[in-house]
Structure formats: structure tokens, C-alpha cells
Design a protein around this motif. Structure first.
Motif: not given
Length: 324
Positions: A199-222
Motif C-alpha cells: 500500500s505504501h508504494f501504491l499510494l506514493y508511487g502510483f495513485w497520488l502521482p496519477l491524481f496530481i498529474s490528472s489535475l495538472l493535465g485537466a487544468y493545462l487542457f482547460y
């Protein structure tokens, strides 16, 4: 007669930049992947929260950069005949909830309909006129406002990518977008395995980066197509060239952020010629003066607020109007 804004000289000047340098393509892909691996290994062996949060932010930026490479591969601007690279990048698209079939359909639609005034949200944030918005039912107003809202952008991971790109595309056309279901199955399998085994690796190595990158991608496209200085033409007069230069922004960033975002800030140039590899966009901008004379957005708080407040197009004042 419909006016044409086409500039033959500008399009000719862009052609030399639309040539792939295979050595550069491989260099950028390999260095990006090595950076990704280094950060993932660091997360795996780092037990402390604060360093892991910092690593997650860096990983999210690498996710954005790798997505820009995926974006260029899908446009066939780079790695046109490299089957293994194309396969790998399509797999990456599945992992980050951007399955190739719906990404291609929505993004191709976006390029052919860039900044048209209409209520469709296929491949872009919808824009309607003040009159159209005032004639909406209450339900339509709420839907339109939510799609364009900062809330939806912030939680882009859920609303834009998981629901919009994957779930809805599969529900509407399951045979055509079967890879949308595959993306969801793959995504939730990773989440399940991560929760049960690492769970440690999932949170910091996949889910949180994907959440942040999705936010950034959505804003950049907007902000690429929603900014105070933007100009729009009526749909009957819509012009591809005008939309690229006057309805699409140049996102000014530091060299470091341009690197992390794969030069996606030079978006107006990309809309003029999607065959220009991302690493050639800054050179085109630097060498062609016309490309420098466009609307600019930045990472400043005032610029972010000004863009997020935009609500609909006012034909009388010929500009985007704010929520309040």
C-alpha cells in the motif's frame, strides 16, 4: 463569403520543424523512463512521509511528460513505425486512464473542432454563448457549470479520466471502446494488489502521482482553450487557422516546467501542425515571430483565477464572461 485566415508562408515556415529526429525521440523517451524508474525505486525504499510526498509530486510531473510523449506517438509525430514503442505507449495510456481508442476519437474531434461554440464536451470543455446559456434549463445550466468547474478539474482523476474517458465511453460504445473497460480493469487490479501487498508504494508511487498529474493535465487542457484574451468566431465562420492562433493560448513557463510538461505550453503551434514533435516546438516558437504574438497564460495566481472564472462567450462584448 466566408473569410479565410490561412497563412501559407507561416505553414511553409513550420514544415522544417515537423521532421522527427529519431535520436532525439529515443533520447527523450529513454531519459524520461530512467527518471521514472529512479523515482519509483526511491519511493519503494523511502519509509518517510515527507520525502515520499515530494517524490510523488516529481513523479506526477514525469507522468505528465510521459503523457506528452504518448500524445505525440498517437499523433504519429514520433516513433511512427516502432511497433514496440507504440505498444508500450498504448499500455501507458491504459495505465493512466487514457485508453487509445477514446483518446484518438476525442482528440481528433478536438483538433477538427478547436474552440467552436457548442455544448458538446467531446474532447474539450464546452463553450456556449450567453444567450444559449440563458435559454438552458436549470439541469442544463448545472451540468454545463459542473463540467467547466474548478471542482471537476481538481478531481479530474475521477470525473474526467475514470468516468468520462473510460466508464462513459465503454457504456456508450462497448465494442468500439473495449479498451476503456480494459483500462478500468487494469487500473483497479493495480489498486487491489497494491492495497493488499504494498500500500505504501501504491499510494506514493502510483495513485497520488496519477491524481496530481490528472489535475495538472485537466487544468493545462482547460487553459489552452479558456483564457481571457481568447477570440472566437461564430460556428458558420469557424476557421482552423484562426482557432489555432487566436483561440489557443501559449502557456509561458520556466524551462524546467516546459521540460516536465513536454512543451505542451506551445499549444498554439501544435494546433497549426500536429506533426511537429514536442522537442521542436520551442525552436519553432523562437524562430517564427508570428508564433510569439499570441495570448499568454502563466502559473501566477491571478492568471489561474482569471481563467477559472470564465463561464460563457458573450457575442455582444466579443469575449468570455465570468461567473461573477
Amino acid at each position: 463569403m466566408k473569410r479565410s485566415y490561412f497563412d501559407k508562408n507561416l505553414m511553409e515556415a513550420l514544415k522544417p520543424f515537423a521532421q522527427e529526429d529519431k535520436h532525439k525521440s529515443w533520447f527523450h523517451l529513454i531519459t524520461t523512463l530512467l527518471t521514472l524508474i529512479l523515482l519509483e525505486v526511491s519511493v519503494f525504499f523511502t519509509p518517510y512521509t515527507i520525502p515520499n510526498l515530494l517524490l510523488s509530486v516529481l513523479l506526477s510531473l514525469i507522468f505528465v511528460r510521459l503523457f506528452s510523449i504518448y500524445h505525440d506517438v498517437m499523433h504519429q509525430a514520433i516513433f511512427k513505425k516502432h511497433i514496440l514503442v507504440i505498444f508500450f505507449m498504448k499500455l501507458y495510456g491504459l495505465l493512466v486512464l487514457n485508453p487509445p481508442s477514446i483518446w484518438r476519437r476525442s482528440h481528433d474531434h478536438h483538433h477538427k473542432n478547436n474552440s467552436k461554440v457548442y455544448a458538446s464536451d467531446i474532447g474539450s470543455y464546452p463553450i456556449v454563448t450567453k444567450k444559449e446559456y440563458q435559454n438552458f434549463s436549470r439541469k442544463e445550466k448545472v451540468k454545463y457549470t459542473l463540467i467547466r468547474s474548478p471542482f471537476t478539474i481538481f478531481f479530474g482523476y475521477f470525473f474526467i479520466f475514470m468516468v468520462g474517458m473510460c466508464f462513459m465511453s465503454f457504456i456508450k460504445k462497448p465494442t468500439k471502446h473495449w479498451d476503456s473497460l480494459l483500462a478500468l480493469v487494469l487500473h483497479f487490479t493495480i489498486l487491489y494488489l497494491g492495497i493488499h501487498y504494498q500500500s505504501h508504494f501504491l499510494l506514493y508511487g502510483f495513485w497520488l502521482p496519477l491524481f496530481i498529474s490528472s489535475l495538472l493535465g485537466a487544468y493545462l487542457f482547460y487553459v489552452q482553450h479558456n483564457f481571457p484574451q481568447m477570440q472566437l468566431l461564430p460556428n458558420t465562420e469557424w476557421d482552423f487557422f484562426f482557432a489555432a492562433l487566436y483561440s489557443t493560448s501559449y502557456f509561458k513557463m520556466s524551462r524546467v516546467l516546459h521540460w516536465f510538461t513536454g512543451n505542451i505550453g506551445y499549444h498554439h503551434i501544435h494546433h497549426l501542425n500536429a506533426q511537429i514533435p514536442f522537442y521542436n516546438l520551442p525552436k519553432a516558437f523562437k524562430n517564427i515571430k508570428t508564433l510569439q504574438q499570441v495570448a499568454v497564460v502563466e502559473w501566477s495566481v491571478s492568471s489561474i483565477i482569471a481563467c477559472l472564472r470564465l463561464h460563457y462567450w458573450d457575442n455582444d462584448e466579443n469575449k468570455m464572461k465570468n461567473y461573477f
